[in-house]
Design a protein around this motif. Structure first.
Motif, PDB file in Angstrom:
ATOM      1  N   LYS A   1      66.370  38.932  47.263  1.00 54.83           N
ATOM      2  CA  LYS A   1      65.458  37.678  47.147  1.00 54.83           C
ATOM      3  C   LYS A   1      66.022  36.591  47.781  1.00 54.83           C
ATOM      4  O   LYS A   1      65.305  35.629  48.227  1.00 54.83           O
ATOM      5  CB  LYS A   1      65.826  37.292  45.663  1.00 54.83           C
ATOM      6  N   GLY A   2      67.207  36.620  48.350  1.00 54.19           N
ATOM      7  CA  GLY A   2      67.927  35.593  49.145  1.00 54.19           C
ATOM      8  C   GLY A   2      67.287  35.678  50.711  1.00 54.19           C
ATOM      9  O   GLY A   2      67.551  34.976  51.376  1.00 54.19           O
ATOM     10  N   GLY A   3      66.351  36.517  50.963  1.00 55.02           N
ATOM     11  CA  GLY A   3      65.854  36.893  52.162  1.00 55.02           C
ATOM     12  C   GLY A   3      66.662  37.797  52.971  1.00 55.02           C
ATOM     13  O   GLY A   3      66.234  37.958  54.399  1.00 55.02           O
ATOM     14  N   ASN A   4      67.394  38.645  52.610  1.00 57.02           N
ATOM     15  CA  ASN A   4      68.068  39.695  53.418  1.00 57.02           C
ATOM     16  C   ASN A   4      67.228  40.903  53.316  1.00 57.02           C
ATOM     17  O   ASN A   4      66.959  41.569  52.270  1.00 57.02           O
ATOM     18  CB  ASN A   4      69.485  39.721  52.834  1.00 57.02           C
ATOM     19  N   PRO A   5      66.810  41.592  54.676  1.00 54.95           N
ATOM     20  CA  PRO A   5      65.908  42.624  54.533  1.00 54.95           C
ATOM     21  C   PRO A   5      66.602  43.990  53.902  1.00 54.95           C
ATOM     22  O   PRO A   5      65.923  45.018  53.537  1.00 54.95           O
ATOM     23  CB  PRO A   5      65.562  42.709  55.891  1.00 54.95           C
ATOM     24  N   SER A   6      67.940  43.890  54.011  1.00 53.79           N
ATOM     25  CA  SER A   6      68.833  45.210  53.687  1.00 53.79           C
ATOM     26  C   SER A   6      70.167  44.867  53.483  1.00 53.79           C
ATOM     27  O   SER A   6      70.738  43.757  53.946  1.00 53.79           O
ATOM     28  CB  SER A   6      68.528  46.202  54.919  1.00 53.79           C
TER      29      SER A   6
END
Length: 352
Positions: free
Chosen positions: A196-201
């Motif tokens: 949710k914080g924008g980290n894709p993985s």
């Protein structure tokens, strides 16, 4: 005429087609049972069954993240150590470095130390994996779960097979890493908030044990030693830089922080990797310690064998010494039994 119930008379025997159908049905059931036994840890619950994947992080967890200079939405790394049965969650802090947030006990893992090779070997994987939102299983029949991503690029280059290799709850494992339900609930929520914080993985690193020179020397005769030394480089880079290393595969081995823009051919030649003087120094020190520990182990084994040999020699000497004076037992002497009564002993002579 009415027949008595259960007498068996008057029943129509099953037709040939019915018998064939029954046999096929039983065969399918057996195949399903075998497949279930060999399968790993997949499975889904109905959508309406639970909402546990949306459990919020506790205020204590959020405050603990804040206290270390991080937050739920920051990037994370998970490391697993089989022998120690420990899962670590690391979170990126405001300084850009990753710090260990919390340890979680692994209830159980399948198999022995070493990587997974094929479907059904009930072995838990080892290596480096990339976890994306698509690998999360919010309706796992093992409480909650995320897929390790096995087989990855390295595994496929070695022809390894397997499906549904998970980190999950329920404290039960068939090729997976099983956590307590409470533990996987928090780990899952941390991963969810990271996405949710924008980290894709996030990166998942799985090791057989703490990657020290002493532990490697303890397992020096293991067939997986070269593989463990390969993934140790990624382990050491993370320890030194406090940032997850980039990894790829070439020449059927892992390569870390390679100087290459495009993905590598896993069977092709390896490009140069970024030089890290601190890593080189650590590797040299670890190799020296590995050799020293191995030499000490061999010396101790030789001394133990010599002591045992001396003990056996001394024992044999005293055994032979006793036999020489009649104190020993000669296994070659056969007692003579005549069958005659023993003579009555005469009284001792009285001497003046």
């Amino acid at each position: 005429m009415l027949r008595e119930p259960g007498s068996g008379r008057g029943r129509r025997p099953p037709s040939g087609s019915s018998t064939v159908f029954l046999r096929k049905f039983l065969s399918v059931l057996i195949l399903l049972w075998v497949a279930f036994g060999l399968a790993a840890c997949g499975g889904f619950l109905p959508k309406s069954d639970n909402n546990r994947h949306n459990q919020p992080l506790s205020s204590g967890t959020v405050n603990a993240l804040k206290a270390m200079g991080s937050s739920p939405g920051e990037a994370m790394v998970i490391r697993i150590f089989k022998e120690e049965k420990t899962l670590e969650v690391w979170k990126r802090t405001a300084s850009g470095e990753f710090r260990k947030f919390r340890d979680y006990e692994i209830c159980a893992y399948s198999g022995d130390l070493g990587p997974k090779f094929k479907e059904g070997d009930r072995q838990s994987p080892e290596g480096f994996y990339t976890i994306t939102p698509g690998l999360m299983n919010p309706r796992s029949s093992y409480y909650l779960a995320f897929n390790t991503g096995f087989p990855n690029k390295f595994d496929r280059a070695h022809g390894r097979t397997g499906t549904d290799l998970m980190v999950h709850g329920d404290c039960s494992s068939r090729g997976c890493y099983a956590m307590t339900d409470q533990g996987i609930a928090e780990i899952y929520a941390l991963a969810r908030e990271t996405f949710k914080g924008g980290n894709p993985s996030f990166q998942l690193q799985i090791f057989p044990f703490r990657m020290t020179a002493a532990n490697l020397a303890r397992h020096a005769s293991n067939d997986h030693l070269d593989f463990w030394k390969d993934i140790k480089e990624g382990h050491d880079l993370f320890e030194l830089t406090k940032a997850p290393p980039t990894w790829d595969v070439c020449e059927r081995q892992y390569i870390f922080n390679a100087v290459a823009g495009a993905p590598l051919n896993p069977l092709g030649p390896c490009p140069p990797s970024a030089s890290n003087p601190t890593l080189v120094a650590k590797q040299q020190a670890d190799e020296a310690q590995f050799a020293s520990v191995l030499a000490n182990q061999e010396r101790a084994a030789a001394e133990a064998a010599a002591i045992k040999e001396r003990g056996e020699a001394v024992s044999g000497f005293f055994s032979g010494f006793g036999n020489l004076f009649g104190g020993g037992k000669d296994e070659n002497i056969t007692p003579v039994i005549s069958g005659k009564p023993a003579p009555i002993p005469h009284p001792r002579l009285q001497r003046s």
